[in-house]
Scaffold this active site. Structure first.
Site, short mmCIF file in Angstrom:
data_model
loop_
_atom_site.label_atom_id
_atom_site.label_comp_id
_atom_site.label_asym_id
_atom_site.label_seq_id
_atom_site.Cartn_x
_atom_site.Cartn_y
_atom_site.Cartn_z
N CYS A 101 0.82 -1.07 -0.27
CA CYS A 101 0.32 0.18 0.11
C CYS A 101 0.54 1.11 -0.32
O CYS A 101 1.27 2.22 -0.35
CB CYS A 101 -0.62 0.25 1.74
SG CYS A 101 -1.97 1.18 1.44
N CYS A 197 -6.25 -4.38 7.10
CA CYS A 197 -7.11 -3.27 6.99
C CYS A 197 -8.55 -3.54 6.28
O CYS A 197 -9.53 -3.13 6.42
CB CYS A 197 -6.88 -1.66 6.31
SG CYS A 197 -6.04 -2.27 4.20
#
Length: 366
Positions: A101, A197
């Protein structure tokens, strides 16, 4: 400078944006919408990027008096992080989605868009430090070892570091929460997000099964004897002990761990703890936070986001692979994990582990 402050809706990014504003920069808050079907509320401390988080970020921006925007990067996040995560596990590797990410979303997608729009850089709430030197900017560990996030930033290049700002690196987490409270931020006591997440309930194996389906196969010991069954080799990682469900115990009742994952054969291999120790690691997909080092040198080696730093030596071989030799054996090193090299507190660079084994010490020392 004109700065985009990445605002997740948490306390860290809120204080980071405030500090950049206090430093005299022209700050614009940006929340990244990373889910194509964002939940309204968090299910727990896990997860992020809910509608609630976007609202929390907007309220902080309003209190600071800065413009606020939501940038939709859900499709790119799915392709570059979520799909990559699935394919890596399907291939028998153990990826770190936080590094992907940072590499592909926050410091490629976000930073590239910010620079294209005329901004000078991006600020985030990561716990790490930028140190200015005559040779350029260096990435260093944060002063708070419990919160240091330099490991997951080890994928940043020198060009990306030139436009990155980490205003929290000189502060501890309790101090950040106290500062947020003093500033009147409602997120001052908001729990930290953790784990993966996009898997809000923390059940990685169940999440993967929903996407890959059951792919049953045997769990075997190192002699090839079947000692159990599994519903998908992708749900296992080297070093794992819990959740194996073995049906045939060892005669000496020694604990067994995953020592190999072979997705092509739909096979998981288990063995005793002594088989997990490795001291020779190879990695590809190298990323340097400055100039690439030359020759073999001594480094601190970190293999997990919150793992200890291990002494070792590393070099890049003729095929362009990183070869790391640890001073002592360590356990649970899996292909797909990231190895990050340090020189003192400075992050030198990183690579994605392709293999790990025991070096032939006897041969090298004879």
């Amino acid at each position: 400078m004109r700065i985009v402050a990445a605002m997740s809706g948490g306390v860290d990014s809120a204080v980071a944006a405030a500090r950049m504003l206090d430093a005299g920069h022209d700050v614009v808050g940006v929340h990244l919408a990373l889910s194509q079907s964002a939940a309204t509320l968090r299910e727990s401390a896990r997860g992020c990027c809910t509608i609630e988080d976007a609202g929390d970020a907007r309220r902080v921006a309003d209190r600071l008096g800065i413009p606020f925007y939501v940038w939709d990067m859900a499709e790119r996040f799915r392709a570059d992080v979520v799909d990559d995560f699935v394919s890596e596990y399907q291939a028998g590797r153990t990826p770190n989605p936080c590094l992907r990410c940072n590499e592909r979303i926050k410091f490629a997608g976000l930073l590239d868009k910010a620079l294209a729009l005329g901004f000078d850089g991006v600020a985030t709430g990561h716990y790490a430090q930028i140190v200015e030197t005559p040779q350029g900017r260096e990435l260093h560990r944060a002063v708070d070892p419990a919160k240091d996030q330099s490991y997951v930033l080890g994928v940043l290049t020198a060009d990306q570091l030139a436009a990155a700002h980490f205003p929290l690196g000189d502060t501890t987490k309790p101090q950040i929460r106290a500062e947020a409270a003093e500033r009147g931020f409602a997120v001052a006591k908001k729990p930290d997000s953790h784990d993966i997440c996009f898997i809000a309930d923390g059940d990685t194996r169940g999440w993967l099964t929903e996407r890959l389906g059951e792919q049953p196969g045997p769990i075997v010991d190192t002699d090839g004897e079947v000692v159990g069954e599994h519903a998908g080799a992708y749900g296992y990682t080297v070093g794992q002990r819990r959740g194996l469900g073995l049906k045939v115990p060892r005669a000496d009742h020694a604990k067994r761990y995953v020592v190999g994952v072979e997705p092509q054969r739909r096979t998981v291999v288990v063995g005793t703890a002594d088989l997990l120790g490795v001291d020779l690691i190879e990695a590809d997909r190298l990323r340097w936070c400055g100039a690439a080092p030359e020759g073999e040198q001594a480094y601190g080696v970190q293999l997990r986001a919150h793992g200890e730093e291990l002494p070792g030596r590393a070099r890049v071989d003729e095929q362009g692979r990183l070869v790391v030799r640890l001073a002592e054996r360590t356990r649970g090193v899996a292909p797909g994990q990231s190895v990050v090299l340090y020189a003192g507190t400075r992050v030198v660079g990183s690579g994605t582990i392709t293999g790990a084994r025991r070096a032939d010490r006897d041969a090298s020392e004879s």
